[in-house]
Design a protein around this motif. Structure first.
Motif, mmCIF file in Angstrom:
data_model
loop_
_atom_site.group_PDB
_atom_site.id
_atom_site.type_symbol
_atom_site.label_atom_id
_atom_site.label_comp_id
_atom_site.label_asym_id
_atom_site.label_seq_id
_atom_site.Cartn_x
_atom_site.Cartn_y
_atom_site.Cartn_z
ATOM 1 N N ASP A 49 -66.962 -25.139 -74.831
ATOM 2 C CA ASP A 49 -67.913 -25.237 -74.019
ATOM 3 C C ASP A 49 -68.109 -26.118 -72.707
ATOM 4 O OD1 ASP A 49 -69.441 -23.661 -76.028
ATOM 5 O OD2 ASP A 49 -70.681 -25.247 -76.716
ATOM 6 N N CYS A 50 -67.199 -26.857 -72.705
ATOM 7 C CA CYS A 50 -67.417 -28.198 -71.770
ATOM 8 C C CYS A 50 -65.850 -28.481 -71.169
ATOM 9 C CB CYS A 50 -67.943 -29.592 -71.998
ATOM 10 S SG CYS A 50 -66.954 -30.493 -73.269
ATOM 11 N N GLY A 51 -64.783 -27.919 -71.991
ATOM 12 C CA GLY A 51 -63.464 -28.079 -71.601
ATOM 13 C C GLY A 51 -63.072 -29.433 -71.697
ATOM 14 N N ALA A 52 -63.635 -30.366 -72.570
ATOM 15 C CA ALA A 52 -63.080 -31.627 -72.856
ATOM 16 C C ALA A 52 -62.006 -31.464 -73.912
ATOM 17 C CB ALA A 52 -64.177 -32.546 -73.494
ATOM 18 N N ILE A 53 -60.835 -32.670 -73.768
ATOM 19 C CA ILE A 53 -59.826 -32.713 -74.686
ATOM 20 C C ILE A 53 -60.164 -33.819 -75.598
ATOM 21 C CG2 ILE A 53 -57.379 -32.899 -74.781
ATOM 22 C CD1 ILE A 53 -56.990 -31.945 -72.042
ATOM 23 N N GLN A 54 -60.154 -33.017 -76.960
ATOM 24 C CA GLN A 54 -60.671 -34.241 -78.069
ATOM 25 C C GLN A 54 -59.476 -34.861 -78.404
ATOM 26 O OE1 GLN A 54 -64.089 -34.144 -78.890
ATOM 27 N NE2 GLN A 54 -63.714 -32.534 -77.017
ATOM 28 N N ASP A 55 -59.756 -35.930 -78.991
ATOM 29 C CA ASP A 55 -58.713 -36.901 -79.650
ATOM 30 C C ASP A 55 -57.920 -36.538 -80.731
ATOM 31 O OD1 ASP A 55 -59.370 -38.848 -77.366
ATOM 32 O OD2 ASP A 55 -60.757 -40.057 -78.709
ATOM 33 N N ARG A 64 -67.793 -34.870 -76.304
ATOM 34 C CA ARG A 64 -68.602 -35.081 -75.218
ATOM 35 C C ARG A 64 -69.808 -34.552 -75.099
ATOM 36 N NH1 ARG A 64 -66.135 -32.588 -69.825
ATOM 37 N NH2 ARG A 64 -64.568 -34.383 -69.983
ATOM 38 N N CYS A 65 -69.743 -32.974 -75.585
ATOM 39 C CA CYS A 65 -71.068 -32.318 -75.423
ATOM 40 C C CYS A 65 -71.549 -31.923 -76.924
ATOM 41 C CB CYS A 65 -70.857 -31.247 -74.759
ATOM 42 S SG CYS A 65 -69.915 -29.800 -75.615
ATOM 43 N N GLY A 66 -71.087 -32.259 -77.791
ATOM 44 C CA GLY A 66 -71.683 -31.931 -79.399
ATOM 45 C C GLY A 66 -71.507 -30.766 -79.678
ATOM 46 N N ALA A 67 -70.997 -29.710 -78.917
ATOM 47 C CA ALA A 67 -70.809 -28.437 -79.425
ATOM 48 C C ALA A 67 -70.010 -28.228 -80.569
ATOM 49 C CB ALA A 67 -70.236 -27.593 -78.002
#
Length: 70
Positions: A49-55, A64-67
């Protein structure tokens, strides 16, 4: 005899010294580093959804966005 270098000539001695110093400083240059980035695939850590890289991978929800992970 202008323009003719003779043994003991200061210009010739300086040139010889510079050549020797250059060779002594780096006798065998290291090979160039290969270009490129990370070889590992991080796709399993990217939020769709947002393109954030998770740990961590796998992840249940995006930090980041909770998706939810798809």
């Amino acid at each position: 005899m202008s323009g003719t270098a003779r043994p003991g000539d200061p210009d010739r001695e300086t040139a010889n010294r510079e050549t020797v110093n250059r060779e002594a400083a780096d006798p065998d240059p290291a090979p160039a580093e290969p270009e490129g980035g990370e070889s590992a695939c991080w796709l399993d850590r990217v939020c769709a959804d947002c393109g954030a890289i998770q740990d961590t991978a796998p992840f249940a929800r995006c930090a980041r966005c909770g998706a939810p992970r798809e």
